[in-house]
Enzyme design. Structure first.
Site, short mmCIF file in Angstrom:
data_model
loop_
_atom_site.label_atom_id
_atom_site.label_comp_id
_atom_site.label_asym_id
_atom_site.label_seq_id
_atom_site.Cartn_x
_atom_site.Cartn_y
_atom_site.Cartn_z
N ASP A 1 65.52 -61.69 4.26
CA ASP A 1 66.02 -60.32 4.19
C ASP A 1 66.94 -60.01 5.36
O ASP A 1 66.81 -60.58 6.46
CB ASP A 1 64.86 -59.32 4.19
N ARG A 2 67.82 -59.05 5.14
CA ARG A 2 68.80 -58.65 6.17
C ARG A 2 68.12 -58.26 7.49
O ARG A 2 68.55 -58.65 8.57
CB ARG A 2 69.63 -57.49 5.64
#
Length: 315
Positions: free
Chosen positions: A145-146
């Site tokens: 995930d970012r």
């Protein structure tokens, strides 16, 4: 507006390029060309393999000869190459924790997506390509995930990509994350098996009996007054899996903007936290060329280490 015009190319497929679909191959060869244009030139028969038309799903074989036609495209002024002088891009060079001829391992900072899209000009993979313009091949092996920091594997050869992705599919890769969660996690809770279903409209993931089987293993590393530092190991690789499984047990991760608890965020802000406390710390896999067992560790950024020190001091 200016124009991008590519030249006709003839590419002989070697063993390293074989096995990939022609559409994916073209998207890698024509990096500045939209996906829609790539599929159009295939559909119209302008792309030829061994002088014949092929469909987008055709898988390349060693010895194939591919003709890539010239493509003309209007270039918008803002679509300039990613500058290697941008702070976020330049920072990634110092975050490479392992590299050889076959793969590169990045300790990805929180806040950088693994790839561009959805309004993002660039991600980690685009930045690495800007930093390494001479590299013939750089592709993500997996994603995180970012807002999650930590280990990200990037293949430098197609053979390495195939080998590593096969290990992920066969679940022989071991991944370990650190997560700071709300409240006191019971040490007896070592495994969470809860099926996960993703809403394709908003990408929110929920525990749902109609979802895909999902399993995460947990181990308590440290207990604090109102929080617990966990080691989390996902056995399956579902979207947001660790984040949703911790929320499901009543212990959401600190600063999780989708599945978190604002009261816990406010508590951890007092000790300096302002980002998702989820870090991909360790990975164990087989090297794609030497077949040696590799174990890689990525340190947490100093900010997370300071948060833990303050939580320990408060106990």
């Amino acid at each position: 507006m200016s124009e991008i015009r590519t030249k006709v190319q003839f590419v002989d497929i070697d063993d390293d390029m074989a096995g990939q679909r022609i559409d994916n191959f073209l998207r890698n060869q024509l990096k500045n060309i939209p996906k829609s244009v790539v599929y159009r030139i295939v559909r119209k028969g302008e792309v030829r393999v061994n002088k014949k038309r092929v469909k987008a799903e055709y898988k390349l074989q060693a010895g194939d000869s591919v003709r890539i036609p010239p493509v003309t495209l209007e270039e918008k002024q803002e679509d300039t190459p990613i500058s290697t002088k941008l702070n976020q891009v330049a920072e990634l060079e110092s975050q490479i924790i392992y590299e050889d001829d076959h793969l590169l391992i990045l300790n990805k900072p929180s806040g950088i997506a693994v790839h561009g899209g959805s309004g993002l000009k660039f991600g980690a993979i685009e930045a690495l390509r800007a930093l390494r313009p001479q590299a013939r091949f750089l592709e993500l092996v997996h994603r995180i995930d970012r807002d999650t920091s930590g280990i990200l594997l990037v293949a430098k050869k197609r053979s390495a990509l195939r080998h590593l992705q096969a290990q992920f599919r066969e679940k022989t890769v071991q991944k370990y994350y650190y997560a700071l969660v709300m409240g006191k996690w019971k040490p007896s809770c070592r495994v969470v098996k809860a099926p996960l279903l993703k809403n394709e409209v908003n990408s929110i993931v929920r525990v749902n009996p109609n979802g895909k089987p999902s399993e995460t293993r947990f181990k308590v590393i440290e207990s604090f007054e109102q929080a617990t530092l966990l080691q989390a190991s996902p056995i399956t690789g579902r979207t947001h899996q660790i984040r949703v499984h911790t929320q499901y047990t009543g212990h959401p991760i600190a600063w999780d903007d989708r599945y978190g608890d604002r009261r816990f965020d406010a508590y951890t802000a007092k000790v300096g936290l302002d980002r998702l406390f989820l870090h991909a710390a360790n990975i164990i896999f087989t090297h794609p060329a030497s077949d040696e067992k590799m174990e890689i560790h990525a340190q947490m950024e100093p900010k997370l280490q300071q948060v833990l020190k303050k939580l320990i001091a408060a106990v």
